[in-house]
Design an enzyme around this catalytic site. Structure first.
Site, PDB file in Angstrom:
ATOM      1  N   GLY A  55      37.436 -39.732  -0.281  1.00 34.48           N
ATOM      2  CA  GLY A  55      37.820 -38.355   0.050  1.00 34.48           C
ATOM      3  C   GLY A  55      39.137 -38.317   0.806  1.00 34.48           C
ATOM      4  N   ARG A  56      39.264 -39.203   1.785  1.00 36.88           N
ATOM      5  CA  ARG A  56      40.509 -39.231   2.574  1.00 36.88           C
ATOM      6  C   ARG A  56      41.691 -39.672   1.719  1.00 36.88           C
ATOM      7  NH1 ARG A  56      38.018 -42.823   6.985  1.00 36.88           N
ATOM      8  NH2 ARG A  56      36.345 -42.843   5.430  1.00 36.88           N
ATOM      9  N   HIS A 102      37.142 -39.901  -5.914  1.00 30.56           N
ATOM     10  CA  HIS A 102      35.950 -40.594  -6.426  1.00 30.56           C
ATOM     11  C   HIS A 102      36.257 -41.258  -7.772  1.00 30.56           C
ATOM     12  CE1 HIS A 102      33.572 -39.260  -3.160  1.00 30.56           C
ATOM     13  NE2 HIS A 102      33.529 -37.987  -3.503  1.00 30.56           N
ATOM     14  N   ARG A 141      25.719 -33.570   0.765  1.00 30.37           N
ATOM     15  CA  ARG A 141      27.081 -33.052   0.515  1.00 30.37           C
ATOM     16  C   ARG A 141      26.998 -31.801  -0.359  1.00 30.37           C
ATOM     17  NH1 ARG A 141      31.232 -38.165   0.001  1.00 30.37           N
ATOM     18  NH2 ARG A 141      30.512 -39.201   1.897  1.00 30.37           N
ATOM     19  N   ASN A 192      23.966 -38.970   1.186  1.00 27.29           N
ATOM     20  CA  ASN A 192      25.059 -38.301   0.468  1.00 27.29           C
ATOM     21  C   ASN A 192      24.569 -37.076  -0.318  1.00 27.29           C
ATOM     22  OD1 ASN A 192      26.809 -41.423  -0.267  1.00 27.29           O
ATOM     23  ND2 ASN A 192      27.169 -39.973   1.379  1.00 27.29           N
ATOM     24  N   GLU A 210      28.226 -61.602   7.765  1.00 30.59           N
ATOM     25  CA  GLU A 210      29.519 -61.444   8.441  1.00 30.59           C
ATOM     26  C   GLU A 210      30.040 -60.065   8.075  1.00 30.59           C
ATOM     27  OE1 GLU A 210      30.735 -63.787  10.427  1.00 30.59           O
ATOM     28  OE2 GLU A 210      29.124 -65.191   9.958  1.00 30.59           O
ATOM     29  N   ARG A 262      30.565 -49.049  10.853  1.00 32.27           N
ATOM     30  CA  ARG A 262      29.119 -48.812  10.886  1.00 32.27           C
ATOM     31  C   ARG A 262      28.534 -49.159   9.524  1.00 32.27           C
ATOM     32  NH1 ARG A 262      31.194 -43.208  11.867  1.00 32.27           N
ATOM     33  NH2 ARG A 262      31.466 -42.240   9.829  1.00 32.27           N
ATOM     34  N   ASP A 279      34.070 -46.990   1.044  1.00 35.66           N
ATOM     35  CA  ASP A 279      34.281 -45.721   1.739  1.00 35.66           C
ATOM     36  C   ASP A 279      35.760 -45.339   1.770  1.00 35.66           C
ATOM     37  OD1 ASP A 279      33.460 -43.472   3.130  1.00 35.66           O
ATOM     38  OD2 ASP A 279      33.561 -44.456   5.090  1.00 35.66           O
ATOM     39  N   GLY A 280      36.021 -44.039   1.794  1.00 35.01           N
ATOM     40  CA  GLY A 280      37.389 -43.555   1.969  1.00 35.01           C
ATOM     41  C   GLY A 280      37.965 -42.819   0.771  1.00 35.01           C
TER      42      GLY A 280
HETATM   43  C1  IPE Z   1      28.651 -44.683   3.114  1.00 35.03           C
HETATM   44  O1  IPE Z   1      29.734 -43.823   3.271  1.00 35.03           O
HETATM   45  C2  IPE Z   1      28.016 -44.469   1.769  1.00 35.03           C
HETATM   46  C3  IPE Z   1      28.784 -44.944   0.632  1.00 35.03           C
HETATM   47  C4  IPE Z   1      29.940 -45.557   0.665  1.00 35.03           C
HETATM   48  C5  IPE Z   1      28.160 -44.722  -0.660  1.00 35.03           C
HETATM   49  P1  IPE Z   1      29.579 -42.398   3.977  1.00 35.03           P
HETATM   50  O2  IPE Z   1      30.916 -41.764   3.911  1.00 35.03           O
HETATM   51  O3  IPE Z   1      28.450 -41.656   3.397  1.00 35.03           O
HETATM   52  O4  IPE Z   1      29.199 -42.822   5.470  1.00 35.03           O
HETATM   53  P2  IPE Z   1      29.325 -42.008   6.824  1.00 35.03           P
HETATM   54  O5  IPE Z   1      28.771 -40.645   6.579  1.00 35.03           O
HETATM   55  O6  IPE Z   1      30.783 -41.958   7.185  1.00 35.03           O
HETATM   56  O7  IPE Z   1      28.553 -42.811   7.831  1.00 35.03           O
HETATM   57  C1  IPE Z   2      32.812 -42.977  -0.327  1.00 35.14           C
HETATM   58  O1  IPE Z   2      33.891 -42.164  -0.052  1.00 35.14           O
HETATM   59  C2  IPE Z   2      32.083 -42.547  -1.577  1.00 35.14           C
HETATM   60  C3  IPE Z   2      30.763 -41.958  -1.329  1.00 35.14           C
HETATM   61  C4  IPE Z   2      30.206 -41.857  -0.166  1.00 35.14           C
HETATM   62  C5  IPE Z   2      30.040 -41.466  -2.473  1.00 35.14           C
HETATM   63  P1  IPE Z   2      33.732 -40.821   0.787  1.00 35.14           P
HETATM   64  O2  IPE Z   2      33.474 -39.698  -0.149  1.00 35.14           O
HETATM   65  O3  IPE Z   2      32.743 -40.980   1.880  1.00 35.14           O
HETATM   66  O4  IPE Z   2      35.193 -40.688   1.384  1.00 35.14           O
HETATM   67  P2  IPE Z   2      35.590 -40.223   2.838  1.00 35.14           P
HETATM   68  O5  IPE Z   2      34.840 -41.101   3.801  1.00 35.14           O
HETATM   69  O6  IPE Z   2      35.174 -38.790   2.962  1.00 35.14           O
HETATM   70  O7  IPE Z   2      37.066 -40.436   2.895  1.00 35.14           O
HETATM   71 MG    MG Z   3      32.868 -41.597   3.795  1.00 35.96          MG
END
Ligand code: IPE
Ligand code: IPE
Ligand code: MG
Length: 230
Positions: free
Chosen positions: A20-21, A34, A68, A65, A197, A184, A17-18
């Site tokens: 986008g940020r 991505h 989106r 997802n 863990e 989460r 995760d992360g």
């Molecule tokens: C979890 O990340 C799904 C993946 C990493 C593929 P999300 O960004 O979708 O999770 P939430 O929406 O913050 O819970």
């Molecule tokens: C995880 O990164 C990749 C996928 C869920 C596909 P995000 O796209 O959720 O990135 P953030 O959480 O918005 O930074």
């Molecule tokens: Mg995310």
């Protein structure tokens, strides 16, 4: 690269995760994040497998997802197609079994065909296993399993029956790593996570380095797992 001294986790799940940020931090659009995230997968899997991990489940795209914007979903699906082609070849060359867990029927025929090509090509291998979770949701997986069990006519269900009816037969998770700061599971392998863990780091996925990966494995080896005993 030093291997962690103590016994490694057998099955590791990673909630990547992360992206986008990370892109936002660099003043770019989400797709850029991505792409950077996808580029990391081969390196991280190499470190994991070299450290003794046998099964690696990567959460690439959740069922949720799909909610989106279409543009982002399309970009991700395209990236997954290219990634599975490229990574599927690398799996074959390195004798890694590639599996994909999720509701694959909802994916484009082209993507389904790429998946099936590399899953079939690498099914001759046993371990290590790279399991990509794509259009994956734990609740959906459990419903799929329960429906399968109902159809098979079993009247009293055991945990073993559920294990056998999941998308992919895997051992329980020993370690779940989630990057990006959220604490989460976001519908990731709820059944398999029963005694996992949980390692949460604020590092955004595209910044997850070899050192970060080894830190997580080392942290795991310091855990005292009791499984309910004393
Ligand atoms: C979890 O990340 C799904 C993946 C990493 C593929 P999300 O960004 O979708 O999770 P939430 O929406 O913050 O819970
Ligand atoms: C995880 O990164 C990749 C996928 C869920 C596909 P995000 O796209 O959720 O990135 P953030 O959480 O918005 O930074
Ligand atoms: Mg995310």
């Amino acid at each position: 690269m030093d291997k962690p001294k103590l016994s490694p986790p057998i099955h590791v799940g990673v909630i990547m995760d992360g992206n986008g940020r990370w892109a936002e931090k660099h003043g770019r659009n989400r797709s850029y994040g991505h792409k950077a995230g996808a580029n990391l997968i081969e390196k991280v899997s190499k470190i994991m497998f070299a450290s003794g991990v046998e099964y690696l489940s990567l959460y690439a795209f959740s069922t949720e997802n799909f909610a989106r914007p279409k543009e982002e979903v399309d970009y991700l699906m395209n990236l997954l197609k290219t990634g599975i082609k490229k990574y599927g070849k690398a799996c074959f060359d390195n004798k890694i079994k590639l599996t994909v867990s999720g509701d694959l029927n909802a994916l484009s025929e082209e993507l389904q065909s790429v998946i099936s090509t590399y899953v079939k090509k690498t099914e001759i291998f046993e371990k290590p296993v790279m399991n990509i979770c794509l259009n994956y949701g734990a609740r959906q997986e459990l419903c799929h399993a329960f429906n399968h069990i109902i159809e098979s006519g079993i009247s009293s269900v055991t945990p073993q029956d559920i294990d056998n009816a999941l998308y992919t037969k895997l051992p329980p998770l020993d370690l779940i790593i989630r990057t990006g700061g959220e604490k989460r599971l976001s519908n990731f392998m709820l059944w398999q996570a029963v005694y996992a863990e949980l390692y949460f780091t604020d590092v955004l996925w595209p910044d997850f380095t070899e050192e970060e990966c080894l830190n997580a494995l080392e942290w795991f080896s310091s855990r005292k797992r009791r499984f309910g005993k004393i």
